[in-house]
Design a protein around this motif. Sequence first.
Motif, PDB file in Angstrom:
ATOM      1  N   MET A   1       0.833  -1.178   0.000  1.00 39.31           N
ATOM      2  CA  MET A   1       0.000   0.000   0.000  1.00 39.31           C
ATOM      3  C   MET A   1       0.877   1.240   0.000  1.00 39.31           C
ATOM      4  N   MET A   2       0.705   2.134  -0.955  1.00 35.48           N
ATOM      5  CA  MET A   2       1.502   3.354  -1.075  1.00 35.48           C
ATOM      6  C   MET A   2       0.827   4.462  -0.255  1.00 35.48           C
ATOM      7  N   ALA A   3       1.575   5.116   0.600  1.00 40.19           N
ATOM      8  CA  ALA A   3       1.049   6.215   1.409  1.00 40.19           C
ATOM      9  C   ALA A   3       1.676   7.514   0.936  1.00 40.19           C
ATOM     10  N   PRO A   8       5.368   1.404   3.173  1.00 39.50           N
ATOM     11  CA  PRO A   8       5.633   0.945   4.545  1.00 39.50           C
ATOM     12  C   PRO A   8       6.958   0.185   4.602  1.00 39.50           C
ATOM     13  N   CYS A   9       7.648   0.320   5.702  1.00 40.82           N
ATOM     14  CA  CYS A   9       8.951  -0.348   5.870  1.00 40.82           C
ATOM     15  C   CYS A   9       8.757  -1.856   5.976  1.00 40.82           C
ATOM     16  N   CYS A  23       6.858   3.652  10.313  1.00 41.52           N
ATOM     17  CA  CYS A  23       8.027   3.718   9.434  1.00 41.52           C
ATOM     18  C   CYS A  23       7.604   3.616   7.975  1.00 41.52           C
ATOM     19  N   PHE A  24       8.182   4.483   7.141  1.00 45.68           N
ATOM     20  CA  PHE A  24       7.954   4.466   5.698  1.00 45.68           C
ATOM     21  C   PHE A  24       9.291   4.589   4.993  1.00 45.68           C
ATOM     22  N   LYS A  25       9.364   3.971   3.815  1.00 47.27           N
ATOM     23  CA  LYS A  25      10.577   4.047   3.001  1.00 47.27           C
ATOM     24  C   LYS A  25      10.266   4.895   1.775  1.00 47.27           C
ATOM     25  N   ILE A  26      11.093   5.915   1.543  1.00 52.57           N
ATOM     26  CA  ILE A  26      10.925   6.782   0.385  1.00 52.57           C
ATOM     27  C   ILE A  26      11.708   6.148  -0.758  1.00 52.57           C
ATOM     28  N   PRO A  27      10.999   5.600  -1.758  1.00 50.97           N
ATOM     29  CA  PRO A  27      11.686   4.841  -2.823  1.00 50.97           C
ATOM     30  C   PRO A  27      12.654   5.677  -3.641  1.00 50.97           C
ATOM     31  N   SER A  28      12.318   6.912  -3.936  1.00 48.97           N
ATOM     32  CA  SER A  28      13.176   7.721  -4.803  1.00 48.97           C
ATOM     33  C   SER A  28      14.502   8.068  -4.145  1.00 48.97           C
ATOM     34  N   VAL A  35       6.477   8.720  10.650  1.00 51.73           N
ATOM     35  CA  VAL A  35       5.316   9.546  10.963  1.00 51.73           C
ATOM     36  C   VAL A  35       5.035   9.307  12.434  1.00 51.73           C
ATOM     37  N   CYS A  36       5.220  10.361  13.231  1.00 51.71           N
ATOM     38  CA  CYS A  36       5.156  10.224  14.685  1.00 51.71           C
ATOM     39  C   CYS A  36       3.741  10.346  15.222  1.00 51.71           C
TER      40      CYS A  36
END
Length: 101
Positions: A1-3, A8-9, A23-28, A35-36
């Motif tokens: 799922m893309m946020a 998501p990590c 936790c999220f991973k920025i692909p670029s 996100v706290c």
Amino acid sequence: MMADHGDPCSTSDASYCMNGGQCFKIPSMDTLTCVCNESYRGSRCEEYQLLLSGDDGGEKGLIAAVVIIALLILVVLAVIIYHILKLYKSKKEINIVKSTV
């Protein structure tokens, strides 16, 4: 799922964020981000943020500042009026002395 924050990590990176942050991973950029929760901030949600539950003191502080400034202006005006009256009185006394001579 893309946020909005990235993907998501993975489970191995999920512990990157502290204090329940997501936790999220920025692909670029191949970077992890968090996100706290409401009570935390920082790049990894490591800083506790105190939340104010009382009324905003800014309005009361503004009112107090306006009252203090108004009082200072009144004091300055009183001093100026006092000196003007004192000067006027001394000139009047000099004119009386000159007219009697």
